[in-house]
Motif scaffolding. Sequence first.
Motif, mmCIF file in Angstrom:
data_model
loop_
_atom_site.group_PDB
_atom_site.id
_atom_site.type_symbol
_atom_site.label_atom_id
_atom_site.label_comp_id
_atom_site.label_asym_id
_atom_site.label_seq_id
_atom_site.Cartn_x
_atom_site.Cartn_y
_atom_site.Cartn_z
ATOM 1 N N UNK A 100 0.826 -1.200 0.000
ATOM 2 C CA UNK A 100 0.000 0.000 0.000
ATOM 3 C C UNK A 100 0.865 1.257 0.000
ATOM 4 N N UNK A 101 1.996 1.208 0.732
ATOM 5 C CA UNK A 101 2.909 2.347 0.710
ATOM 6 C C UNK A 101 3.512 2.540 -0.682
ATOM 7 N N UNK A 102 3.671 1.431 -1.401
ATOM 8 C CA UNK A 102 4.178 1.491 -2.777
ATOM 9 C C UNK A 102 3.069 1.774 -3.776
ATOM 10 N N UNK A 103 1.833 1.942 -3.263
ATOM 11 C CA UNK A 103 0.660 2.218 -4.112
ATOM 12 C C UNK A 103 0.426 1.106 -5.124
ATOM 13 N N UNK A 153 8.679 1.860 -2.694
ATOM 14 C CA UNK A 153 8.033 2.902 -1.886
ATOM 15 C C UNK A 153 8.632 4.269 -2.200
ATOM 16 N N UNK A 154 9.962 4.327 -2.325
ATOM 17 C CA UNK A 154 10.606 5.595 -2.692
ATOM 18 C C UNK A 154 10.118 6.077 -4.056
ATOM 19 N N UNK A 155 9.967 5.135 -4.984
ATOM 20 C CA UNK A 155 9.476 5.501 -6.315
ATOM 21 C C UNK A 155 8.071 6.084 -6.236
ATOM 22 N N UNK A 156 7.196 5.449 -5.447
ATOM 23 C CA UNK A 156 5.824 5.937 -5.313
ATOM 24 C C UNK A 156 5.813 7.343 -4.726
ATOM 25 N N UNK A 157 6.706 7.585 -3.769
ATOM 26 C CA UNK A 157 6.787 8.907 -3.148
ATOM 27 C C UNK A 157 7.311 9.937 -4.153
ATOM 28 N N UNK A 158 8.379 9.576 -4.862
ATOM 29 C CA UNK A 158 8.979 10.495 -5.845
ATOM 30 C C UNK A 158 7.991 10.818 -6.975
ATOM 31 N N UNK A 167 -8.903 1.748 2.376
ATOM 32 C CA UNK A 167 -8.343 1.217 3.614
ATOM 33 C C UNK A 167 -6.869 1.553 3.764
ATOM 34 N N UNK A 168 -6.230 2.026 2.686
ATOM 35 C CA UNK A 168 -4.855 2.476 2.803
ATOM 36 C C UNK A 168 -4.750 3.698 3.700
ATOM 37 N N UNK A 169 -5.822 4.492 3.765
ATOM 38 C CA UNK A 169 -5.815 5.679 4.618
ATOM 39 C C UNK A 169 -5.714 5.289 6.084
ATOM 40 N N UNK A 170 -6.426 4.258 6.473
ATOM 41 C CA UNK A 170 -6.345 3.784 7.858
ATOM 42 C C UNK A 170 -4.933 3.352 8.197
ATOM 43 N N UNK A 197 6.943 8.327 6.458
ATOM 44 C CA UNK A 197 5.871 7.502 5.904
ATOM 45 C C UNK A 197 5.928 7.474 4.382
ATOM 46 N N UNK A 198 6.433 8.553 3.784
ATOM 47 C CA UNK A 198 6.585 8.586 2.342
ATOM 48 C C UNK A 198 5.436 9.253 1.613
ATOM 49 N N UNK A 199 4.786 10.209 2.286
ATOM 50 C CA UNK A 199 3.700 10.952 1.660
ATOM 51 C C UNK A 199 3.991 12.446 1.727
ATOM 52 N N UNK A 200 3.357 13.206 0.841
ATOM 53 C CA UNK A 200 3.471 14.648 0.912
ATOM 54 C C UNK A 200 2.847 15.144 2.210
ATOM 55 N N UNK A 201 3.460 16.163 2.809
ATOM 56 C CA UNK A 201 2.998 16.678 4.098
ATOM 57 C C UNK A 201 1.533 17.114 4.038
#
Length: 278
Positions: A100-103, A153-158, A167-170, A197-201
């Motif tokens: 989920x962190x990697x979307x 995960x880094x790729x998804x964030x970048x 449910x990824x929000x939870x 966490x790897x998301x935009x603020x």
Amino acid sequence: MITYMFKNTHFQELQLLHYGTEVCTPGHHFGPAMRDYYKIHYVLNGKGTFEVAGTTYHLRKGQGFLIVPHSVVHYQADLHDPWEYSWVAFQGTHSSSFLEQACLTEQQPIFDLGDEDDEMRSCLHRIIHSRTTHKGWEISMTGWLYQFFAILIDHAHTANLQPAVEHGKDMYVTQVMDFIEMNYANAITVQSIASHIGLQRSYLCSLFKDQIGSSIQSYLVHYRMRRAAELTMDLNLSIGDIARSVGYTDQLLFSKMFKKVMGEAPTHYRKKKAAASL
């Protein structure tokens, strides 16, 4: 083709089941069929198609696809430029969280690494060849599997990707709470939480407030003050000691925040609680 099968109960959080590399012949295919574990393929060269949930994806070098447990899939090498791919199959309690962190989900199963292709190839090479290098190969391969997810995960964030399912929000809210619980004594900020966490603020703040009804900053302050209130019962600790123990180097600022949250200054709170316990 290189593949190994093993099961080690020491790695319940993330367990590598098997892995390998295959240079496919034209039209080589799997399915329609399903797996009872997670599996990710990464295309090293050539082309092919992946079908799941009624959608067909056309893939090439530098792209990959996720197979989720009990989902019927079909994938096939191109007739003219058949793909070569590496794969890892895995399970464990952290699997869904990392994906989920990697979307990556059944609804969003494709990723495209682009400039990060070399890093992924190196990681897969390490996984495949770890078994032949030293006695600690199981630990080494599990470590490289974590690195494999770190790249995704880094790729998804970048790429500024966002979770495809509600449910990824939870999961992200839980991660914020867990991070605060483990790090409230340190000089953490909302930005450092978002980066971890790897998301935009801005996205994480909005998500957290929608789910909890409180900002991350407010939640952090209240958590620190609740812990500080518990620490006031230890008479061996000065107010300054308590302040530093919950992440405040400025005792005056700590006292101000404590009074705002708990309704009275920490010294008064301590005296009242001590008197009540007599």
